[in-house]
Design a protein around this motif. Structure first.
Motif, short mmCIF file in Angstrom:
data_model
loop_
_atom_site.label_atom_id
_atom_site.label_comp_id
_atom_site.label_asym_id
_atom_site.label_seq_id
_atom_site.Cartn_x
_atom_site.Cartn_y
_atom_site.Cartn_z
N GLU A 80 -4.24 1.49 -2.71
CA GLU A 80 -2.85 3.07 -3.33
C GLU A 80 -1.98 2.50 -3.82
OE1 GLU A 80 -4.61 6.05 -1.53
OE2 GLU A 80 -6.51 5.71 -1.07
N ASP A 100 0.57 -1.28 0.22
CA ASP A 100 0.13 0.47 0.08
C ASP A 100 0.99 0.94 -0.13
OD1 ASP A 100 -2.07 1.22 -0.13
OD2 ASP A 100 -2.64 1.43 2.35
N HIS A 101 0.72 2.30 -0.42
CA HIS A 101 1.36 3.17 -1.07
C HIS A 101 2.37 3.32 -1.48
CE1 HIS A 101 -1.80 5.17 1.71
NE2 HIS A 101 -1.61 4.37 2.40
N ASN A 157 -8.60 5.31 -7.60
CA ASN A 157 -8.07 4.10 -6.08
C ASN A 157 -9.82 3.36 -5.93
OD1 ASN A 157 -5.38 4.04 -6.27
ND2 ASN A 157 -5.21 6.20 -5.29
N GLN A 187 -7.87 9.56 -7.02
CA GLN A 187 -8.49 9.11 -6.23
C GLN A 187 -9.29 8.73 -7.13
OE1 GLN A 187 -9.68 12.43 -4.48
NE2 GLN A 187 -8.04 13.53 -2.26
#
Length: 394
Positions: free
Chosen positions: A73, A40-41, A378, A375
Motif C-alpha cells: 500500500e 509498504d505504507h 490498493n 482502498q
C-alpha cells in the motif's frame, strides 16, 4: 534473463519462454547504484509545476509506481501547480500570511512525505543563464526542507518544448531548458540525490508527445514519460515476452500467463511499447490466419507470418483493469485537488472565512471519499491469470 514458466492448456509444445525484457536507462548514468524500492505504507509526493499538475488527469506516473508492487500500500499526493517556481510564487492567494512560499511548505508538510519527486526549472529557465544562481539556491532550500522532514528527494530534469512562439525562440528556450536541466543534475550530484534525466529521452522521442500548444505533454507523452521514470529509477520493463513452438501441431496453441504487474494503459492515439506489454511470438504455424483468444474472448487475428514475427497485445483484460485503475487514481487526484486548492479559498480558509468558513468541514469530509478510493486502488492493482488459445480463424 529468461524465465521458464509452466505450460497450460490442452496442447503441449516444445517450449515456452517468458522474458521480462528490461533495461536501466538512467540509474547508473546518474550515479544511483541500486534500483529504488518503495516500502509498504510509504507516502510519495509530486511537487513542481505544470508537469505534475497536468499529470493528474492521465495518472501515468502515479500508476507506474503504484502498480509496480501490487501487494504494497502506497499513498500518493500531487502538489503540482502550473506556473510554479522554486519560490512557490504561483501559489499566491489574497490571504497573506501565509505567503506563497509559506503555503508551499505548509502543503508539503501536510502530506507527511517519505519521498518527494521534485520537478522545477521550466518557469525559471525563461530567465536564462542570469537566473541560474537564484534558481539553484531556491532548489537547495526545498531540498533542505525535505531533508528536515526526514524524506528523500528525487530530482527530475526539465523537458524540452516543441514550439515556444517562433522557431528562433524555441531554439533559445530549449537551450535554456537544457542549461537548467544540467544545473539540476549538478545539484543532485552535489547533494547525493537521485536524478532522472527527462530532457534527453523526450527530445529524442519520435512520437507526437506534445499537446496542441507544443509545450505541455499529451497522453502519449505521459505514457512515454512513465517509462522513462521507471528506467530512471532502475526498474526493469514490465513487459512479458512469450515464445511458443507450435511445430508439433501446426494449427493450434494454448498457454496461460499471469503478468508480474499490470501494464500501463495504451493511449487511445498511441502504440503499446514492446518492452511494456505482452509480446507473443508463435512459431511453426501452417500458413493461414489465426485468432488468439483471451479467456475465451477473441483478441487478435493475424496471419501465421505475423505470429512468427511476434505481435504486441495492446488490448485485453490487463489493459482494461489498468485503465480502470488509472481512472480511479485520476478521480482520487481530483478530489485531493479540490480539497487542498478549493474554490473561494479566501472565503473558506482566508481572511474572509467568517463568511464561508463553515465549508471547512466539507473539505475535511473529502478525506472519506479519498480514503475509499485509495482502498479500491490498493485492492485492484494485482494482475489476473489469463488463458490464451490460438486457432485457425473462421
Amino acid at each position: 534473463m529468461l524465465k521458464q514458466r509452466p505450460l497450460a492448456g490442452s496442447f503441449v509444445f516444445a517450449w515456452i519462454l517468458l522474458l521480462g525484457s528490461g533495461f536501466r536507462l538512467c540509474a547508473q548514468d546518474q550515479g544511483n547504484d541500486s534500483p529504488l524500492e518503495f516500502k509498504d505504507h510509504e507516502r510519495i509526493v509530486f511537487l513542481g509545476g505544470s508537469l505534475f499538475e497536468n499529470e493528474m488527469e492521465s495518472a501515468y506516473l502515479e500508476l507506474a509506481i503504484a502498480s509496480r508492487w501490487p501487494d504494497r500500500e502506497l499513498t500518493f499526493r500531487n502538489l503540482g501547480w502550473t506556473g510554479d517556481n522554486v519560490f512557490g510564487q504561483a501559489r499566491s492567494t489574497y490571504t497573506s500570511p501565509p505567503t506563497p512560499y509559506q503555503q508551499l511548505f505548509q502543503q508539503l508538510r501536510s502530506t507527511r512525505p517519505d519521498y518527494v519527486f521534485l520537478a522545477y526549472g521550466v518557469v525559471e529557465a525563461q530567465k536564462g543563464e542570469a537566473g541560474l544562481d537564484e534558481f539553484t539556491r531556491g532548489l537547495e532550500v526545498i531540498i533542505d526542507s525535505i531533508d528536515a522532514m526526514g524524506a528523500q528527494t528525487i530530482l527530475l530534469s526539465t523537458i524540452p518544448v516543441k514550439l515556444a512562439g517562433t522557431p528562433e525562440n524555441t531554439v533559445k528556450q530549449n537551450k535554456n531548458l537544457r542549461l537548467y536541466s544540467d544545473a539540476i543534475s549538478k545539484t543532485a550530484s552535489k547533494r547525493k540525490k537521485r536524478f532522472i534525466n527527462l530532457f534527453t529521452p523526450v527530445s529524442q522521442h519520435k512520437a507526437a508527445v506534445y499537446s496542441y500548444n507544443g509545450i505541455h505533454l499529451n497522453e502519449e507523452g505521459y505514457y512515454f514519460l512513465a517509462q522513462v521514470l521507471e528506467r530512471g529509477l532502475g526498474w526493469p520493463s514490465r513487459g512479458e515476452k512469450v515464445i511458443v513452438d507450435a511445430s508439433g501441431n501446426g494449427k493450434k496453441a494454448s498457454f496461460s500467463l499471469e503478468e508480474k504487474m499490470l501494464p500501463l494503459p495504451v493511449p487511445t492515439t498511441g502504440q503499446a511499447a514492446r518492452d511494456e506489454a505482452v509480446f507473443v511470438q508463435i512459431r511453426g504455424l501452417k500458413s493461414g490466419n489465426y485468432t488468439l483468444t483471451e479467456n475465451g474472448k477473441a483478441l487478435v487475428t493475424a496471419p501465421a507470418a505475423d505470429w512468427a514475427k511476434g505481435i504486441v497485445l495492446k488490448k485485453g483484460i490487463s489493459q482494461t483493469l489498468s485503465a480502470q485503475l488509472s481512472d480511479s487514481i485520476a478521480w482520487k487526484n481530483e478530489l485531493f485537488f479540490r480539497q487542498y486548492r478549493p474554490l473561494n479559498r479566501t472565503y473558506i480558509l482566508g481572511f474572509r472565512e467568517y463568511e464561508q468558513g463553515s465549508h471547512k468541514q466539507g473539505l475535511q469530509d473529502l478525506n472519506i471519499l479519498i480514503g475509499r478510493l485509495e482502498q479500491y486502488i490498493n485492492q485492484h492493482r494485482k494482475p489476473v491469470r489469463k488463458t490464451y488459445e490460438l486457432s485457425p480463424a473462421n
